[in-house]
Design a protein around this motif. Structure first.
Motif, PDB file in Angstrom:
ATOM      1  N   ARG A  82      40.024  -8.697  48.195  1.00  0.00           N
ATOM      2  CA  ARG A  82      40.737  -9.411  49.256  1.00  0.00           C
ATOM      3  C   ARG A  82      42.239  -9.134  49.160  1.00  0.00           C
ATOM      4  O   ARG A  82      42.921  -8.965  50.152  1.00  0.00           O
ATOM      5  CB  ARG A  82      40.450 -10.901  49.162  1.00  0.00           C
ATOM      6  N   GLN A 110      37.657  -4.699  53.064  1.00  0.00           N
ATOM      7  CA  GLN A 110      36.434  -5.404  53.428  1.00  0.00           C
ATOM      8  C   GLN A 110      35.258  -4.476  53.132  1.00  0.00           C
ATOM      9  O   GLN A 110      35.145  -3.415  53.735  1.00  0.00           O
ATOM     10  CB  GLN A 110      36.480  -5.759  54.918  1.00  0.00           C
ATOM     11  N   PHE A 168      29.541  -6.565  54.923  1.00  0.00           N
ATOM     12  CA  PHE A 168      29.527  -6.782  56.377  1.00  0.00           C
ATOM     13  C   PHE A 168      30.535  -5.867  57.070  1.00  0.00           C
ATOM     14  O   PHE A 168      31.178  -6.237  58.039  1.00  0.00           O
ATOM     15  CB  PHE A 168      29.815  -8.251  56.710  1.00  0.00           C
ATOM     16  N   ALA A 169      30.690  -4.656  56.512  1.00  0.00           N
ATOM     17  CA  ALA A 169      31.584  -3.667  57.112  1.00  0.00           C
ATOM     18  C   ALA A 169      31.000  -2.284  56.821  1.00  0.00           C
ATOM     19  O   ALA A 169      29.999  -2.149  56.110  1.00  0.00           O
ATOM     20  CB  ALA A 169      32.990  -3.779  56.527  1.00  0.00           C
ATOM     21  N   VAL A 170      31.653  -1.279  57.382  1.00  0.00           N
ATOM     22  CA  VAL A 170      31.125   0.084  57.254  1.00  0.00           C
ATOM     23  C   VAL A 170      30.953   0.518  55.779  1.00  0.00           C
ATOM     24  O   VAL A 170      29.937   1.139  55.442  1.00  0.00           O
ATOM     25  CB  VAL A 170      32.034   1.068  58.023  1.00  0.00           C
ATOM     26  N   SER A 176      24.933  -5.312  56.238  1.00  0.00           N
ATOM     27  CA  SER A 176      25.753  -4.907  57.388  1.00  0.00           C
ATOM     28  C   SER A 176      26.347  -6.102  58.141  1.00  0.00           C
ATOM     29  O   SER A 176      27.432  -6.016  58.716  1.00  0.00           O
ATOM     30  CB  SER A 176      24.922  -4.055  58.348  1.00  0.00           C
ATOM     31  N   ILE A 206      26.831  -6.611  63.091  1.00  0.00           N
ATOM     32  CA  ILE A 206      27.884  -6.755  64.095  1.00  0.00           C
ATOM     33  C   ILE A 206      27.760  -5.602  65.075  1.00  0.00           C
ATOM     34  O   ILE A 206      27.969  -4.448  64.720  1.00  0.00           O
ATOM     35  CB  ILE A 206      29.274  -6.755  63.440  1.00  0.00           C
ATOM     36  N   ARG A 224      29.985  -2.385  65.509  1.00  0.00           N
ATOM     37  CA  ARG A 224      30.792  -2.171  64.303  1.00  0.00           C
ATOM     38  C   ARG A 224      29.938  -1.768  63.099  1.00  0.00           C
ATOM     39  O   ARG A 224      30.160  -0.731  62.503  1.00  0.00           O
ATOM     40  CB  ARG A 224      31.590  -3.429  63.983  1.00  0.00           C
ATOM     41  N   THR A 225      28.960  -2.614  62.771  1.00  0.00           N
ATOM     42  CA  THR A 225      28.198  -2.330  61.552  1.00  0.00           C
ATOM     43  C   THR A 225      26.717  -2.118  61.824  1.00  0.00           C
ATOM     44  O   THR A 225      25.920  -2.088  60.907  1.00  0.00           O
ATOM     45  CB  THR A 225      28.352  -3.474  60.530  1.00  0.00           C
TER      46      THR A 225
END
Lengths: 274, 356
Positions: A126, A131, A134-136, A215, A218, A221-222
């Motif tokens: 952080r 990130q 829940f991101a690429v 993922s 999203i 996005r993901t």
């Protein structure tokens, strides 16, 4: 005697063909049929939907990165496992196979634990404004994990059967490690390597479980293609779901064709002493 | 003569297996040396240590007077012919031979010239574009030889060079290799477990067993005066006798060795009856236990005083058959005491004037 054997073998072939028809060919045909059920226009709309295209691009990106990383890792680990003797070699071999044995969903949970809020890594990440979950990055990591063993497992038997003597011959002729790898080892394993790359790519594109966990679903996005299909399906948007699924089918068929071409080339090469 | 290869007190172990146990040896420049011994005796390890494919646990390796420990294989000026040839199978004959020159960045024109000359040397003119799998075993062996020679090494190392080749071609190849190596004048060491091969090909032989050198010397010197029972046993076909004092003419010769001896076939004279013997009174009576055709002579196994001895008999003489009674004269026996060989001559020959 011979006739009996013929009947037996025909029976077996018929059984295998029936099995393949019901389990493989029929579903593929049905996917395409369902996709086109409401006409070509609806089909084109479904696959040119911005979310679908985003999902396709993410799938391709995750696949390319995973395959590239695992190619490097596969070469290094196969080299380690076949050209050197050391303690713990069997353990490393077993660890490499771990992703085969573990359910992808569990693998996804690993990453949640590793990068999630409970993790000691979380404050650091952080802080750095990275990130992962829940991101690429998590999607890519999960894909790398599930395709981890493919290339190593293709390379090890080939490298084992070839032994070390060609590399040693190159060393006595003055070749450096890099020259030996490039001029001697790589040409010997190129077909196995390509075969492993294709299998890993096919697996990466279809990965659902691990990616689904990390993922965050999203849209745009993901979501990868398999996740996008699931969402469409859950929304009772069957035609769109099948249309997008047909994209995956086409990609899989292309890879299968490539796989067969590679196999054929490798066999031909063997006869030519190549 | 200048020394090309010198090993000093080499030690090498694989786990608890001692592949080299205090090995010291020298090879003179320009000599063709056979490293001979039973399988698992540590011959290949020595070759790989010299090449730098293995490093010794202790001891020094000198090539051309320079200490080579830790120097990479490619920088030692050696050529290595592997037992399975280890040809690069995705390269043609030309590419294989050119590999070392390419690595050394020899100009292309020079590479081509050298490769063509080597292809002619190994008698594969016109086959330069073939792949290794399209060649016979003997041809592959020659390609491996040419590839090792291409960068002009000062030392050629060959690991069991004839092991994978069928008997007829092997004979030819041995002669060819010996001639070619002598013509080039390159110092060479080859490993073999076949004593015929070592005797036929090598200028000098080094006999190894259990990781140490038993004896080194010319084939003739080793044959005539084996220093240890192992060497006597390994070179030539020999028969062990637990107590030679039972035989006529050797009754008084028992020494520290306790009567154990080795008898070679050529030490025996086997006759059908007393009339055939030069010294009939000094001959033993024996019973023929087996007769085997050996091409240029007959091998006769004959039992004397309960011990089976092995001798030869000319095809021109009256044939013997299994179960026949025969006369046997033992010319000499090898015995071993105090770490050396003793040759005992039959007492009858010492006493009587020699009639030749």
């Amino acid at each position: 005697m011979r006739k009996e054997k013929d009947i037996g073998s025909w029976l077996l072939i018929a059984l295998a063909a029936l099995f393949l028809l019901i389990l493989l060919v029929l579903p593929l045909v049905l996917v395409v049929h369902e996709a086109l059920a409401r006409g070509i226009r609806v089909y084109l709309a479904a696959i040119s939907d911005p979310f679908a295209i985003k999902a396709l691009l993410l799938t391709l990106m995750a696949t390319v990165i995973a395959v590239a990383l695992n190619t490097l890792f596969g070469l290094a680990s196969a080299w380690l496992l076949t050209k050197y003797d050391f303690h713990g070699k069997a353990l490393i071999g077993a660890l490499i196979d771990l992703p085969f044995a573990i359910s992808p969903v569990v693998a996804g949970l690993f990453f949640v634990v590793l990068f999630g809020r409970m993790s000691p890594l979380f404050p650091l990440l952080r802080e750095a404004h990275v990130q992962v979950l829940f991101a690429v990055p998590a999607v890519v990591l999960a894909t790398v994990f599930v395709t981890f063993p493919f290339i190593t497992r293709e390379l090890v038997p080939v490298m084992e059967s070839r032994g070390r003597s060609e590399e040693e011959a190159a060393a006595t002729l003055g070749a450096s490690g890099w020259q030996t790898f490039w001029h001697v080892t790589l040409p010997n394993i190129r077909w196995a390597l390509l075969y492993g790359v294709i299998l890993a790519a096919a697996r990466a594109m279809g990965e659902f479980g691990a990616v689904s966990v990390v993922s965050g679903h999203i849209r745009g996005r993901t979501n990868t293609l398999p996740l996008h299909i699931e969402i469409l399906y859950n929304e009772y948007n069957f035609t769109a779901a099948f249309a997008v699924a047909s994209l995956l089918v086409v990609m899989a068929v292309v890879l299968l064709a490539a796989r067969n071409a590679v196999e054929w080339q490798a066999k031909r090469g063997m006869h030519h002493g190549d | 003569m200048a020394i090309e290869v010198e090993l000093r007190h080499i030690e090498k172990a694989y786990g608890s297996f001692r592949a080299s146990d205090d090995v010291s040896l020298t090879v003179e420049r320009g000599r063709l040396v056979g490293l001979l011994g039973p399988s698992g005796g540590g011959k290949t390890t020595i070759l790989r240590l010299i090449a730098g494919l293995e490093s010794p646990d202790a001891g020094d390796i000198f090539l051309g007077g320079q200490r080579m420990n830790g120097v990479a294989p490619g920088k030692r000026g050696i050529g290595f012919v592997f037992q399975d040839y280890a040809l690069f199978r995705h390269m043609t004959v030309r590419e294989n031979i050119a590999f070392g020159l390419k690595i050394q960045k020899v100009p292309i024109g020079e590479q081509e010239k050298r490769v063509s000359a080597l292809i002619d040397l190994i008698g594969l003119t016109g086959l330069g574009d073939r792949y290794p799998l399209q060649l016979s075993g003997g041809q592959r062996q020659r390609v491996a030889f040419a590839r090792a020679l291409a960068p002009s090494p000062r030392l050629l190392l060959l690991d069991e060079p004839f092991a994978a080749i069928d008997a007829k071609v092997r004979k030819e190849l041995r002669g060819w290799l010996r001639q070619t190596i002598h013509r080039l004048g390159i110092t060479s060491i080859f490993v073999t477990h076949d004593q015929d091969e070592a005797v036929e090909v090598a200028d000098d032989i080094i006999i190894m067993q259990h990781g140490h050198v038993e004896q080194a010397g010319t084939p003739l010197a080793i044959y005539q005066s084996p220093r240890t029972p192992f060497v006597a046993d390994f070179v030539g076909t020999s028969v062990h006798v637990p107590d030679y004092t039972v035989f006529k003419g050797f009754g008084d010769g028992r020494g520290a060795s306790g009567g154990e001896g080795i008898i070679r076939p050529e030490f025996l004279e086997i006759g059908a009856d007393a009339a055939e013997m030069r010294l009939p009174l000094a001959s033993e009576d024996g019973i023929v236990r087996g007769v085997y055709f050996r091409g240029d002579c007959l091998q006769v196994d004959v039992e004397v005083k309960g011990q089976l001895l092995r001798g030869r008999r000319s095809l021109e003489k009256r044939p013997l058959h299994e179960g026949d009674v025969a006369k046997v004269f033992i010319h000499r026996i090898y015995t071993f005491a105090d770490g050396g060989t003793r040759i005992l001559e039959n007492a009858a020959k010492r006493e009587e004037p020699v009639v030749i």
